[in-house]
Structure formats: C-alpha cells, structure tokens
Design a protein around this motif. Structure first.
Motif, short mmCIF file in Angstrom:
data_model
loop_
_atom_site.label_atom_id
_atom_site.label_comp_id
_atom_site.label_asym_id
_atom_site.label_seq_id
_atom_site.Cartn_x
_atom_site.Cartn_y
_atom_site.Cartn_z
N ARG A 105 -7.12 -1.32 -11.94
CA ARG A 105 -8.33 -0.72 -12.08
C ARG A 105 -8.86 -0.69 -13.85
NH1 ARG A 105 -11.34 2.89 -8.93
NH2 ARG A 105 -10.20 1.78 -7.26
N GLU B 56 1.76 3.18 -2.59
CA GLU B 56 1.10 4.12 -3.64
C GLU B 56 2.28 4.45 -4.62
OE1 GLU B 56 -1.34 7.24 -2.69
OE2 GLU B 56 -1.96 6.27 -0.75
N ARG C 28 -4.98 1.91 -8.82
CA ARG C 28 -5.64 2.62 -8.02
C ARG C 28 -5.41 2.13 -6.65
NH1 ARG C 28 -9.19 6.47 -10.56
NH2 ARG C 28 -7.97 7.11 -12.57
N ILE C 29 -5.50 2.82 -5.68
CA ILE C 29 -5.48 2.19 -4.32
C ILE C 29 -7.06 1.91 -3.92
CG2 ILE C 29 -5.18 2.69 -1.87
CD1 ILE C 29 -2.41 2.33 -3.56
N ASN C 30 -7.32 0.83 -3.32
CA ASN C 30 -8.65 0.40 -3.19
C ASN C 30 -8.89 1.05 -1.79
OD1 ASN C 30 -10.40 -1.34 -1.44
ND2 ASN C 30 -10.50 -2.50 -3.27
N GLU C 31 -10.03 1.63 -1.32
CA GLU C 31 -10.02 2.47 -0.45
C GLU C 31 -10.30 1.44 0.84
OE1 GLU C 31 -12.02 5.98 -0.12
OE2 GLU C 31 -11.56 6.48 -2.16
N LYS C 32 -10.82 0.60 0.88
CA LYS C 32 -11.04 -0.42 1.95
C LYS C 32 -9.97 -1.17 2.36
CE LYS C 32 -15.86 -1.49 0.75
NZ LYS C 32 -16.84 -2.40 0.09
N THR C 33 -9.12 -1.69 1.27
CA THR C 33 -7.98 -2.52 1.79
C THR C 33 -6.63 -1.80 1.77
OG1 THR C 33 -7.37 -3.35 -0.80
CG2 THR C 33 -8.78 -4.68 0.39
N LYS C 34 -6.62 -0.59 1.20
CA LYS C 34 -5.61 0.34 1.10
C LYS C 34 -4.45 -0.28 0.44
CE LYS C 34 -7.66 3.35 3.88
NZ LYS C 34 -8.36 4.35 3.29
N LYS C 35 -4.72 -0.86 -0.67
CA LYS C 35 -3.67 -1.72 -1.49
C LYS C 35 -4.14 -1.30 -2.89
CE LYS C 35 -2.71 -5.26 2.02
NZ LYS C 35 -1.65 -5.88 2.30
N GLY D 255 0.76 -1.41 0.06
CA GLY D 255 0.07 -0.21 -0.03
C GLY D 255 0.74 1.02 0.13
N GLU E 49 -4.47 -1.89 -6.66
CA GLU E 49 -5.56 -2.65 -7.42
C GLU E 49 -5.50 -2.40 -9.15
OE1 GLU E 49 -9.52 -2.88 -5.94
OE2 GLU E 49 -9.85 -1.06 -6.80
#
Length: 70
Positions: free
Chosen positions: A36, A13, A25-32, A11, A34
C-alpha cells in the motif's frame, strides 16, 4: 526500492503485523496482503522473514535508515 512484489500470499497477515511502517495492508476483497505504501519501506526484511510461504520479494536498491524511538 523495498518491497517489489507479493506472489502466492495466503492471507495470514503475518507480514502486515511484522511491518513497522504499515507498508502492507490486507485487501478487503481478496483477503491477501498488498503493497500500500511502498515509498515508506525501510527494507528491514521483517515481512519477508515472517512470511510462512516466502511470497514477498524485496529489492534493496534504496535503503532508508530505520527509525528508532529514543
């Protein structure tokens, strides 16, 4: 094909910031990170080069010429 998968993301970035076409993009839930917009990947390898944990796998099966500004 471009970016095939992301395994072991921490995570940070770095890959998101390095990508010239916003494929990642960074997944807001996992903060990792992904994938997109895989279809927009230019196979430039910048995300893979900037990843500090070597979490990104790229397959160069489909190469799109890099878009450059004039």
């Amino acid at each position: 094909m471009g970016i095939e998968r992301i395994d072991g993301c921490i995570g940070c970035e770095s890959c998101v910031l390095a990508c010239p076409t916003d494929v990642l993009r960074i997944n807001e839930k996992t903060k990792k990170a992904e994938i997109r917009y895989q279809q927009d990947c230019q196979v430039c390898y910048l995300c893979q080069q900037y990843c500090p944990v070597d979490a990104i796998t790229i397959t160069a099966g489909r190469v799109i010429p890099a878009i450059t500004a004039w």
